[in-house]
Motif scaffolding. Sequence first.
Motif, PDB file in Angstrom:
ATOM      1  N   ALA A   1      34.282  54.238  37.057  1.00 13.43           N
ATOM      2  CA  ALA A   1      33.937  53.449  35.876  1.00 13.43           C
ATOM      3  C   ALA A   1      34.763  52.165  35.824  1.00 13.43           C
ATOM      4  CB  ALA A   1      34.162  54.272  34.603  1.00 13.43           C
ATOM      5  N   ALA A   2      36.056  52.276  36.131  1.00 16.03           N
ATOM      6  CA  ALA A   2      36.925  51.097  36.130  1.00 16.03           C
ATOM      7  C   ALA A   2      36.465  50.081  37.172  1.00 16.03           C
ATOM      8  CB  ALA A   2      38.369  51.513  36.394  1.00 16.03           C
ATOM      9  N   ALA A   3      36.081  50.572  38.354  1.00 18.84           N
ATOM     10  CA  ALA A   3      35.612  49.674  39.415  1.00 18.84           C
ATOM     11  C   ALA A   3      34.306  48.983  39.020  1.00 18.84           C
ATOM     12  CB  ALA A   3      35.422  50.458  40.712  1.00 18.84           C
ATOM     13  N   LEU A   4      33.395  49.728  38.405  1.00 21.59           N
ATOM     14  CA  LEU A   4      32.124  49.153  37.980  1.00 21.59           C
ATOM     15  C   LEU A   4      32.320  48.144  36.853  1.00 21.59           C
ATOM     16  CD1 LEU A   4      29.957  52.402  38.084  1.00 21.59           C
ATOM     17  CD2 LEU A   4      29.690  50.412  39.575  1.00 21.59           C
ATOM     18  N   TYR A   5      33.144  48.514  35.873  1.00 23.18           N
ATOM     19  CA  TYR A   5      33.441  47.585  34.778  1.00 23.18           C
ATOM     20  C   TYR A   5      34.141  46.331  35.303  1.00 23.18           C
ATOM     21  CZ  TYR A   5      32.239  50.868  31.006  1.00 23.18           C
ATOM     22  OH  TYR A   5      31.582  51.697  30.139  1.00 23.18           O
ATOM     23  N   GLY A   6      35.127  46.535  36.175  1.00 23.70           N
ATOM     24  CA  GLY A   6      35.867  45.406  36.721  1.00 23.70           C
ATOM     25  C   GLY A   6      34.972  44.441  37.480  1.00 23.70           C
ATOM     26  N   THR A   7      34.047  44.999  38.276  1.00 22.07           N
ATOM     27  CA  THR A   7      33.107  44.162  39.020  1.00 22.07           C
ATOM     28  C   THR A   7      32.167  43.419  38.076  1.00 22.07           C
ATOM     29  OG1 THR A   7      33.172  45.755  40.853  1.00 22.07           O
ATOM     30  CG2 THR A   7      31.373  44.150  40.849  1.00 22.07           C
ATOM     31  N   SER A   8      31.678  44.146  37.062  1.00 25.35           N
ATOM     32  CA  SER A   8      30.784  43.528  36.090  1.00 25.35           C
ATOM     33  C   SER A   8      31.478  42.397  35.333  1.00 25.35           C
ATOM     34  CB  SER A   8      30.272  44.578  35.099  1.00 25.35           C
ATOM     35  OG  SER A   8      29.462  43.988  34.106  1.00 25.35           O
ATOM     36  N   PHE A   9      32.725  42.634  34.915  1.00 27.48           N
ATOM     37  CA  PHE A   9      33.464  41.600  34.186  1.00 27.48           C
ATOM     38  C   PHE A   9      33.718  40.373  35.058  1.00 27.48           C
ATOM     39  CE2 PHE A   9      35.439  45.158  31.429  1.00 27.48           C
ATOM     40  CZ  PHE A   9      34.294  45.166  30.641  1.00 27.48           C
ATOM     41  N   TRP A  10      33.962  40.605  36.343  1.00 31.18           N
ATOM     42  CA  TRP A  10      34.168  39.470  37.241  1.00 31.18           C
ATOM     43  C   TRP A  10      32.884  38.646  37.380  1.00 31.18           C
ATOM     44  CZ3 TRP A  10      32.025  38.280  42.102  1.00 31.18           C
ATOM     45  CH2 TRP A  10      32.619  37.183  42.747  1.00 31.18           C
ATOM     46  N   VAL A  11      31.757  39.330  37.563  1.00 27.63           N
ATOM     47  CA  VAL A  11      30.476  38.635  37.678  1.00 27.63           C
ATOM     48  C   VAL A  11      30.172  37.868  36.392  1.00 27.63           C
ATOM     49  CG1 VAL A  11      27.972  38.949  37.904  1.00 27.63           C
ATOM     50  CG2 VAL A  11      29.530  40.274  39.344  1.00 27.63           C
ATOM     51  N   GLN A  12      30.425  38.510  35.245  1.00 30.90           N
ATOM     52  CA  GLN A  12      30.162  37.850  33.968  1.00 30.90           C
ATOM     53  C   GLN A  12      31.057  36.622  33.784  1.00 30.90           C
ATOM     54  OE1 GLN A  12      29.863  40.477  30.490  1.00 30.90           O
ATOM     55  NE2 GLN A  12      29.554  42.196  31.874  1.00 30.90           N
TER      56      GLN A  12
END
Length: 288
Positions: free
Chosen positions: A160-171
Amino acid sequence: MDILMGVVAALCWGATDFLVGLNARLFGVQRSVFLGQLLGLILLSTLLLVLGRQIDLLYEVKWQLLLTCIAAALLTVMGAVALSRAFAQGKTAVVAPLVTSYGMFTTLLAWMGGEHITAIQWVGLLICASGVAIVGRGSGNNDRRQYRSAGTANVFALVAAALYGTSFWVQGQYTLPAIGPVNMLWISYLVGVVFLSPIMFKLKPADSPSLKGYCALCCASLFNLAGFTAFSYGALTGAVAIVTVISTMSGGIAAILGYLFYKDRLTLMQIAGVCLVLLGAVVLHFVA
């Protein structure tokens, strides 16, 4: 104002994390995430109707950027499912702080994208990684089933942390500068509902939870939206770094709630690991 809004965001998101675990146990992982996304979509759609100017930005979005928004939203939804699964199987006092390590993944992606990473940020990464490793080894449980369940929960928390972190970077890199945080959150809720709807039809009918269960579900959505509102307002009216750092402590607040209400008991090694993860997250966000 930035300090106050950071505290409000931390309290709201800490309460949200606590309720996510409760909802996952009552409704099931996928159903609880879907209902949470649906409630969030209804609430934010109402807000967007009030803020008419925000909707105008969506009409100007190019299809390439829209695809990027959808990709980021899918990462967020999958992160929400993984997080719900982690809370359903593990201890809130462990899972919630582990998820705050998403900053570690965002920082690494920024570095791979060509951004300069300071020495303090590398120290923050090391602290976070050390905390995660210590938490993983510190359960102190001799029961194999419980040990495996705790280990699985920790893995889902890191996913979950990896997915959130990736999403936040893209955003942060592509979508937020163009459409703003409110529109991006609305797209995330919309994609979540569309993505999870086919899965809902395949699920077996579940026993209807009590009125308290539905209240907990509504409260989780309201707390999440309130935390987002407080964070956004604090970032706009004060220092973004201060608001971000304080809001990161939501993992610690959720851990305290888990200790008080679920009677989560941690070993000394787990406590040390949780503290290191939170400290590393603060360091990463403070210098970001």
